[in-house]
Design a protein around this motif. Structure first.
Motif, PDB file in Angstrom:
ATOM      1  N   GLY A  33     -30.139-134.044  17.364  1.00 44.53           N
ATOM      2  CA  GLY A  33     -30.209-133.554  15.993  1.00 44.53           C
ATOM      3  C   GLY A  33     -29.990-132.071  15.885  1.00 44.53           C
ATOM      4  N   CYS A  34     -29.222-131.664  14.865  1.00 45.32           N
ATOM      5  CA  CYS A  34     -29.034-130.251  14.543  1.00 45.32           C
ATOM      6  C   CYS A  34     -28.799-130.139  13.046  1.00 45.32           C
ATOM      7  CB  CYS A  34     -27.855-129.645  15.307  1.00 45.32           C
ATOM      8  SG  CYS A  34     -27.752-127.849  15.041  1.00 45.32           S
ATOM      9  N   ASN A  35     -29.344-129.098  12.445  1.00 46.34           N
ATOM     10  CA  ASN A  35     -29.160-128.891  11.004  1.00 46.34           C
ATOM     11  C   ASN A  35     -28.025-127.919  10.697  1.00 46.34           C
ATOM     12  OD1 ASN A  35     -30.582-126.786  12.119  1.00 46.34           O
ATOM     13  ND2 ASN A  35     -31.878-126.451  10.332  1.00 46.34           N
ATOM     14  N   LEU A  36     -27.320-127.445  11.728  1.00 47.06           N
ATOM     15  CA  LEU A  36     -26.132-126.613  11.515  1.00 47.06           C
ATOM     16  C   LEU A  36     -24.884-127.411  11.903  1.00 47.06           C
ATOM     17  CD1 LEU A  36     -27.173-123.059  12.847  1.00 47.06           C
ATOM     18  CD2 LEU A  36     -27.703-124.170  10.670  1.00 47.06           C
ATOM     19  N   ARG A  37     -23.735-126.870  11.552  1.00 47.73           N
ATOM     20  CA  ARG A  37     -22.454-127.494  11.925  1.00 47.73           C
ATOM     21  C   ARG A  37     -21.463-126.385  12.269  1.00 47.73           C
ATOM     22  NH1 ARG A  37     -25.238-131.134  12.440  1.00 47.73           N
ATOM     23  NH2 ARG A  37     -25.110-133.260  11.659  1.00 47.73           N
ATOM     24  N   CYS A  38     -21.711-125.686  13.362  1.00 52.30           N
ATOM     25  CA  CYS A  38     -20.788-124.632  13.801  1.00 52.30           C
ATOM     26  C   CYS A  38     -19.408-125.255  14.031  1.00 52.30           C
ATOM     27  CB  CYS A  38     -21.297-123.998  15.087  1.00 52.30           C
ATOM     28  SG  CYS A  38     -22.984-123.363  14.955  1.00 52.30           S
ATOM     29  N   VAL A  39     -18.372-124.578  13.553  1.00 60.49           N
ATOM     30  CA  VAL A  39     -17.052-125.201  13.599  1.00 60.49           C
ATOM     31  C   VAL A  39     -16.596-125.442  15.040  1.00 60.49           C
ATOM     32  CG1 VAL A  39     -16.314-124.326  11.357  1.00 60.49           C
ATOM     33  CG2 VAL A  39     -15.859-122.972  13.393  1.00 60.49           C
ATOM     34  N   TRP A  40     -17.096-124.609  15.973  1.00 56.07           N
ATOM     35  CA  TRP A  40     -16.665-124.747  17.377  1.00 56.07           C
ATOM     36  C   TRP A  40     -17.708-125.454  18.232  1.00 56.07           C
ATOM     37  CZ3 TRP A  40     -20.792-122.331  19.038  1.00 56.07           C
ATOM     38  CH2 TRP A  40     -21.254-121.200  18.374  1.00 56.07           C
ATOM     39  N   CYS A  41     -18.672-126.140  17.596  1.00 56.76           N
ATOM     40  CA  CYS A  41     -19.768-126.766  18.353  1.00 56.76           C
ATOM     41  C   CYS A  41     -19.225-127.608  19.511  1.00 56.76           C
ATOM     42  CB  CYS A  41     -20.600-127.647  17.426  1.00 56.76           C
ATOM     43  SG  CYS A  41     -21.948-128.471  18.315  1.00 56.76           S
ATOM     44  N   ASP A  42     -19.827-127.422  20.701  1.00 56.77           N
ATOM     45  CA  ASP A  42     -19.376-128.173  21.873  1.00 56.77           C
ATOM     46  C   ASP A  42     -20.308-129.334  22.224  1.00 56.77           C
ATOM     47  OD1 ASP A  42     -21.493-126.705  22.757  1.00 56.77           O
ATOM     48  OD2 ASP A  42     -20.428-125.691  24.384  1.00 56.77           O
ATOM     49  N   ALA A  46     -24.621-134.751  20.263  1.00 55.59           N
ATOM     50  CA  ALA A  46     -26.092-134.708  20.167  1.00 55.59           C
ATOM     51  C   ALA A  46     -26.576-134.660  18.718  1.00 55.59           C
ATOM     52  CB  ALA A  46     -26.632-133.500  20.939  1.00 55.59           C
ATOM     53  N   PHE A  47     -25.656-134.762  17.759  1.00 56.36           N
ATOM     54  CA  PHE A  47     -26.079-134.696  16.348  1.00 56.36           C
ATOM     55  C   PHE A  47     -26.906-135.924  15.958  1.00 56.36           C
ATOM     56  CE2 PHE A  47     -22.260-131.911  14.856  1.00 56.36           C
ATOM     57  CZ  PHE A  47     -22.856-130.813  15.433  1.00 56.36           C
ATOM     58  N   ARG A  48     -26.584-137.074  16.531  1.00 56.03           N
ATOM     59  CA  ARG A  48     -27.264-138.300  16.115  1.00 56.03           C
ATOM     60  C   ARG A  48     -27.438-139.223  17.316  1.00 56.03           C
ATOM     61  NH1 ARG A  48     -22.390-137.676  13.823  1.00 56.03           N
ATOM     62  NH2 ARG A  48     -23.341-136.856  11.943  1.00 56.03           N
ATOM     63  N   GLY A  74     -30.176-128.506  22.821  1.00 55.13           N
ATOM     64  CA  GLY A  74     -29.863-129.535  21.824  1.00 55.13           C
ATOM     65  C   GLY A  74     -28.373-129.648  21.649  1.00 55.13           C
ATOM     66  N   GLY A  75     -28.006-129.976  20.399  1.00 57.99           N
ATOM     67  CA  GLY A  75     -28.747-129.947  19.145  1.00 57.99           C
ATOM     68  C   GLY A  75     -29.599-128.697  18.957  1.00 57.99           C
ATOM     69  N   GLU A  76     -30.584-128.866  18.094  1.00 57.51           N
ATOM     70  CA  GLU A  76     -31.545-127.783  17.852  1.00 57.51           C
ATOM     71  C   GLU A  76     -32.939-128.283  18.206  1.00 57.51           C
ATOM     72  OE1 GLU A  76     -31.759-124.438  17.216  1.00 57.51           O
ATOM     73  OE2 GLU A  76     -33.818-125.049  17.651  1.00 57.51           O
ATOM     74  N   LEU A 120     -27.250-115.614  17.547  1.00 57.98           N
ATOM     75  CA  LEU A 120     -27.046-115.084  16.207  1.00 57.98           C
ATOM     76  C   LEU A 120     -25.655-115.549  15.825  1.00 57.98           C
ATOM     77  CD1 LEU A 120     -28.655-111.525  16.307  1.00 57.98           C
ATOM     78  CD2 LEU A 120     -29.461-113.551  15.070  1.00 57.98           C
ATOM     79  N   LYS A 121     -25.575-116.366  14.798  1.00 60.96           N
ATOM     80  CA  LYS A 121     -24.309-117.016  14.450  1.00 60.96           C
ATOM     81  C   LYS A 121     -23.363-116.030  13.766  1.00 60.96           C
ATOM     82  CE  LYS A 121     -25.447-121.101  15.934  1.00 60.96           C
ATOM     83  NZ  LYS A 121     -24.889-121.558  17.212  1.00 60.96           N
ATOM     84  N   CYS A 122     -22.175-115.879  14.359  1.00 61.70           N
ATOM     85  CA  CYS A 122     -21.154-114.985  13.820  1.00 61.70           C
ATOM     86  C   CYS A 122     -20.399-115.679  12.687  1.00 61.70           C
ATOM     87  CB  CYS A 122     -20.170-114.613  14.926  1.00 61.70           C
ATOM     88  SG  CYS A 122     -20.935-113.800  16.326  1.00 61.70           S
TER      89      CYS A 122
HETATM   90  S1  SF4 Z   1     -25.765-127.728  18.371  1.00 63.19           S
HETATM   91 FE1  SF4 Z   1     -25.644-125.481  18.409  1.00 63.19          FE
HETATM   92  S2  SF4 Z   1     -23.440-125.038  18.321  1.00 63.19           S
HETATM   93 FE2  SF4 Z   1     -23.723-127.203  17.666  1.00 63.19          FE
HETATM   94  S3  SF4 Z   1     -23.878-127.111  15.428  1.00 63.19           S
HETATM   95 FE3  SF4 Z   1     -25.968-127.010  16.241  1.00 63.19          FE
HETATM   96  S4  SF4 Z   1     -26.395-124.804  16.408  1.00 63.19           S
HETATM   97 FE4  SF4 Z   1     -24.202-125.015  16.196  1.00 63.19          FE
END
Ligand code: SF4
Length: 217
Positions: A33-42, A46-48, A74-76, A120-122
């Motif tokens: 799980g993560c509540n962000l969606r960084c465009v380059w997430c690797d 692990a989101f679900r 994570g995720g977060e 720190l997210k750019c």
């Molecule tokens: S797991 Fe990390 S890189 Fe991926 S969307 Fe979440 S905060 Fe961003």
């Protein structure tokens, strides 16, 4: 009890790919799980999904891997309340403990013995507005702040943040890397040297070692 169990994506051992602990054998606990969606997430896998496990089982499986170093990632991880006591239990077990966190989640409850590795997210991540600046109040000399840069605009943003937020006053561990395959690390090194920035340029070792293009012997 909400803290008695966690949803876990995977538990495994490898070497630490980033941070000042790079290269060391490490047990990884990856939460779901993560509540962000960084465009380059690797790690979008692990989101679900994941498996709900008792906290005691997560602890014993991480300890069973036998490495002195353990990282919760994570995720977060800090979205799950059970992570906070788990971090403390790992410290109580004599482990050196890292937690990787996005910079959006509140780090105030993290055990002070834990080394926080906080992004720190750019702007290039698409999630820069989510940075929780109050988290900086909880960053100390044993913690690390990480910037992942997509381009020169991200670099300029980072340089401004380091100066305006007086980051070197909080920690000497300022980590910077390029989005893998997008920003040439040679450009990054050149910019850092030109500006004399007090940062540690890092390469994500795990990607170099296990990318399909890595050369074998
Ligand atoms: S797991 Fe990390 S890189 Fe991926 S969307 Fe979440 S905060 Fe961003």
């Amino acid at each position: 009890m909400k803290e008695d169990s966690l949803v876990i994506h995977e538990i495994y051992s490898s070497i630490q790919g980033e941070s000042t602990f790079a290269g060391l054998p490490c047990a990884f606990v990856r939460t779901t799980g993560c509540n962000l969606r960084c465009v380059w997430c690797d790690t979008p896998q692990a989101f679900r999904g994941g498996t709900r496990m008792r906290r005691g089982e997560v602890l014993s499986r991480a300890l069973a891997l036998g490495t002195p170093l353990v990282e919760i990632t994570g995720g977060e991880p800090l979205l799950q309340p059970g992570v906070f006591p788990l971090l403390s239990e790992l410290c109580d077990s004599g482990k050196t403990v890292l937690v990787e966190t996005s910079g959006e989640a509140d780090v105030a409850r993290v055990d002070r013995r834990v080394h926080k590795v906080m992004d720190l997210k750019c702007p290039g991540s698409g999630e820069s507005r989510r940075n929780r600046w109050s988290n900086l109040e909880h960053i100390g000399p044993g913690d690390e702040i990480k910037f992942v840069l997509a381009d020169r605009a991200d670099y300029d943003w980072m340089r401004e943040v380091i100066s305006v937020r007086e980051l070197p006053r909080r920690t000497k561990n300022l980590l910077v890397s390029g989005v893998f395959g997008k920003l040439d690390p040679r450009h990054l090194v050149q910019w850092v040297l030109e500006d004399g920035l007090p940062v540690r340029v890092q390469i994500q070792l795990h990607k170099v070692i296990w990318s399909p293009d890595a050369t074998g012997v």
